[in-house]
Design a protein around this motif. Structure first.
Motif, PDB file in Angstrom:
ATOM      1  N   ALA A  67      -0.694   1.784   6.371  1.00 20.81           N
ATOM      2  CA  ALA A  67      -1.878   2.640   6.464  1.00 20.81           C
ATOM      3  C   ALA A  67      -2.274   3.236   5.110  1.00 20.81           C
ATOM      4  CB  ALA A  67      -1.630   3.766   7.464  1.00 20.81           C
ATOM      5  N   GLY A  68      -1.514   2.912   4.066  1.00 18.74           N
ATOM      6  CA  GLY A  68      -1.771   3.479   2.742  1.00 18.74           C
ATOM      7  C   GLY A  68      -2.915   2.814   1.998  1.00 18.74           C
ATOM      8  N   ARG A  69      -3.114   3.268   0.786  1.00 20.15           N
ATOM      9  CA  ARG A  69      -4.161   2.721  -0.081  1.00 20.15           C
ATOM     10  C   ARG A  69      -3.586   1.572  -0.908  1.00 20.15           C
ATOM     11  NH1 ARG A  69      -6.646   7.402  -3.375  1.00 20.15           N
ATOM     12  NH2 ARG A  69      -8.226   5.827  -3.795  1.00 20.15           N
ATOM     13  N   PRO A  70      -4.405   0.567  -1.226  1.00 18.25           N
ATOM     14  CA  PRO A  70      -3.913  -0.581  -1.995  1.00 18.25           C
ATOM     15  C   PRO A  70      -3.328  -0.150  -3.343  1.00 18.25           C
ATOM     16  CG  PRO A  70      -6.162  -0.951  -1.227  1.00 18.25           C
ATOM     17  CD  PRO A  70      -5.826   0.476  -0.924  1.00 18.25           C
ATOM     18  N   ALA A  71      -2.267  -0.835  -3.744  1.00  8.91           N
ATOM     19  CA  ALA A  71      -1.616  -0.541  -5.026  1.00  8.91           C
ATOM     20  C   ALA A  71      -0.988  -1.833  -5.545  1.00  8.91           C
ATOM     21  CB  ALA A  71      -0.555   0.539  -4.845  1.00  8.91           C
ATOM     22  N   ARG A  72      -0.972  -1.963  -6.866  1.00  7.30           N
ATOM     23  CA  ARG A  72      -0.357  -3.153  -7.475  1.00  7.30           C
ATOM     24  C   ARG A  72       0.364  -2.736  -8.748  1.00  7.30           C
ATOM     25  NH1 ARG A  72      -3.484  -7.451 -10.744  1.00  7.30           N
ATOM     26  NH2 ARG A  72      -1.787  -8.804 -11.386  1.00  7.30           N
TER      27      ARG A  72
ATOM     28  N   PRO B  15       0.834  -1.210   0.000  1.00 10.54           N
ATOM     29  CA  PRO B  15       0.000   0.000   0.000  1.00 10.54           C
ATOM     30  C   PRO B  15       0.871   1.263   0.000  1.00 10.54           C
ATOM     31  CG  PRO B  15      -0.095  -1.110   2.131  1.00 10.54           C
ATOM     32  CD  PRO B  15       0.736  -1.974   1.232  1.00 10.54           C
ATOM     33  N   ILE B  16       0.325   2.328  -0.558  1.00 12.12           N
ATOM     34  CA  ILE B  16       1.055   3.593  -0.686  1.00 12.12           C
ATOM     35  C   ILE B  16       0.322   4.692   0.081  1.00 12.12           C
ATOM     36  CG2 ILE B  16       1.798   5.379  -2.318  1.00 12.12           C
ATOM     37  CD1 ILE B  16       2.290   3.139  -4.338  1.00 12.12           C
ATOM     38  N   ALA B  17       1.106   5.454   0.857  1.00 12.53           N
ATOM     39  CA  ALA B  17       0.548   6.537   1.677  1.00 12.53           C
ATOM     40  C   ALA B  17       1.322   7.826   1.434  1.00 12.53           C
ATOM     41  CB  ALA B  17       0.634   6.162   3.156  1.00 12.53           C
ATOM     42  N   GLU B  18       0.700   8.936   1.800  1.00 11.00           N
ATOM     43  CA  GLU B  18       1.390  10.223   1.759  1.00 11.00           C
ATOM     44  C   GLU B  18       2.389  10.226   2.914  1.00 11.00           C
ATOM     45  OE1 GLU B  18      -2.406  12.218   2.109  1.00 11.00           O
ATOM     46  OE2 GLU B  18      -1.908  13.334   0.271  1.00 11.00           O
ATOM     47  N   ARG B  19       3.645  10.474   2.597  1.00 11.69           N
ATOM     48  CA  ARG B  19       4.704  10.354   3.593  1.00 11.69           C
ATOM     49  C   ARG B  19       4.504  11.286   4.780  1.00 11.69           C
ATOM     50  NH1 ARG B  19      10.152  11.986   4.508  1.00 11.69           N
ATOM     51  NH2 ARG B  19      11.311  10.254   5.414  1.00 11.69           N
ATOM     52  N   TRP B  20       4.020  12.480   4.544  1.00  8.43           N
ATOM     53  CA  TRP B  20       3.877  13.449   5.624  1.00  8.43           C
ATOM     54  C   TRP B  20       2.854  12.994   6.656  1.00  8.43           C
ATOM     55  CZ3 TRP B  20      -0.676  16.057   6.665  1.00  8.43           C
ATOM     56  CH2 TRP B  20      -1.657  16.026   5.664  1.00  8.43           C
TER      57      TRP B  20
ATOM     58  N   GLU C 193      11.074  14.917  12.387  1.00  7.92           N
ATOM     59  CA  GLU C 193      12.072  15.930  12.754  1.00  7.92           C
ATOM     60  C   GLU C 193      13.305  15.863  11.866  1.00  7.92           C
ATOM     61  OE1 GLU C 193      11.073  13.575  15.341  1.00  7.92           O
ATOM     62  OE2 GLU C 193       9.321  14.853  15.625  1.00  7.92           O
ATOM     63  N   GLU C 194      13.603  14.683  11.310  1.00 11.82           N
ATOM     64  CA  GLU C 194      14.832  14.484  10.554  1.00 11.82           C
ATOM     65  C   GLU C 194      14.708  14.833   9.077  1.00 11.82           C
ATOM     66  OE1 GLU C 194      15.795  10.406  11.343  1.00 11.82           O
ATOM     67  OE2 GLU C 194      15.519  10.732  13.485  1.00 11.82           O
ATOM     68  N   SER C 195      13.514  14.823   8.542  1.00  8.70           N
ATOM     69  CA  SER C 195      13.368  15.091   7.119  1.00  8.70           C
ATOM     70  C   SER C 195      12.853  16.505   6.886  1.00  8.70           C
ATOM     71  CB  SER C 195      12.433  14.069   6.469  1.00  8.70           C
ATOM     72  OG  SER C 195      11.149  14.156   7.028  1.00  8.70           O
TER      73      SER C 195
ATOM     74  N   ARG D 186       9.052  16.166   2.484  1.00  6.29           N
ATOM     75  CA  ARG D 186       8.149  15.182   3.084  1.00  6.29           C
ATOM     76  C   ARG D 186       6.734  15.337   2.530  1.00  6.29           C
ATOM     77  NH1 ARG D 186       9.495  16.058   8.141  1.00  6.29           N
ATOM     78  NH2 ARG D 186       7.825  17.513   8.556  1.00  6.29           N
ATOM     79  N   LYS D 187       6.332  16.556   2.259  1.00  5.31           N
ATOM     80  CA  LYS D 187       4.996  16.838   1.740  1.00  5.31           C
ATOM     81  C   LYS D 187       4.829  16.306   0.308  1.00  5.31           C
ATOM     82  CE  LYS D 187       1.540  19.542   3.217  1.00  5.31           C
ATOM     83  NZ  LYS D 187       0.416  18.978   3.879  1.00  5.31           N
ATOM     84  N   LEU D 188       5.922  16.228  -0.457  1.00  7.32           N
ATOM     85  CA  LEU D 188       5.873  15.784  -1.848  1.00  7.32           C
ATOM     86  C   LEU D 188       5.920  14.268  -2.002  1.00  7.32           C
ATOM     87  CD1 LEU D 188       8.432  18.269  -3.426  1.00  7.32           C
ATOM     88  CD2 LEU D 188       5.946  18.346  -3.627  1.00  7.32           C
TER      89      LEU D 188
END
Length: 178
Positions: free
Chosen positions: A59-64, A31-36, A43-45, A50-52
């Motif tokens: 916790a992301g949405r299904p992807a194949r 699954p793929i999620a928005e990193r932010w 704190e490290e990035s 991070r927003k991009l």
């Protein structure tokens, strides 16, 4: 046509040049999620980067995504990539997750600091040992769908070139594209 796209009734095939030698077909279903939203290293990035970025996360949405290598050698793989879902940056995220980032990918193939320097133009887009790569080497090569009115099956093709990339032209990778 909008309904066809929204209902995922379009077969999408991409041509990608990946770093590393992928010797057999691979499928990524992470699954793929928005990193932010999910990143633990807030704190490290860099917040702008991070927003991009997207990331693989439970916790992301299904992807194949299917990766089918057409030719591998000299540290690169020419790959036919088939999308079965349409997440933001899906190919780039899954390729990176599998350990074969898209050559020239400034967002997923570099650190936050390098990405920011590249986008500001303060450093050249260098991807050692492959040299200067002006863009990520990912190309939408084919769309196949049924016309919503005539119900005719259509295949639209746009062969990749990557002519601006010495690493690809010198290895004659695209002669393996079919």
């Amino acid at each position: 046509m909008g309904d066809v796209l929204q209902q995922h009734q379009v077969e999408k095939v991409y041509c990608a040049v990946l770093v590393g030698e992928m010797t057999s077909s691979m499928e990524c279903t992470e699954p793929i999620a928005e990193r932010w939203r999910v990143a633990e290293d807030q704190e490290e990035s860099d917040p702008a980067v991070r927003k991009l970025r997207m990331c693989v996360h439970e916790a992301g949405r299904p992807a194949r995504t299917e990766f089918r290598p057409l030719h591998a050698g000299e540290g690169l793989t020419l790959c036919r990539v088939v999308l079965h879902s349409g997440r933001t940056h899906q190919i780039r995220v899954h390729a990176m997750h599998l350990g074969h980032p898209v050559l020239g990918d400034k967002l997923y193939g570099k650190t936050d600091a390098e990405f920011l320097s590249l986008t500001r133009g303060s450093i050249p887009p260098s991807f050692p040992p492959f040299g200067l790569i002006p863009r990520h080497l990912l190309h939408a090569a084919q769309l196949v769908f049924t016309h919503p009115i005539t119900h005719e099956r259509l295949a639209l093709e746009a062969p990749p070139s990557f002519q601006e990339c010495e690493a690809v032209t010198s290895r004659r990778l695209l002669r393996h594209w079919k």
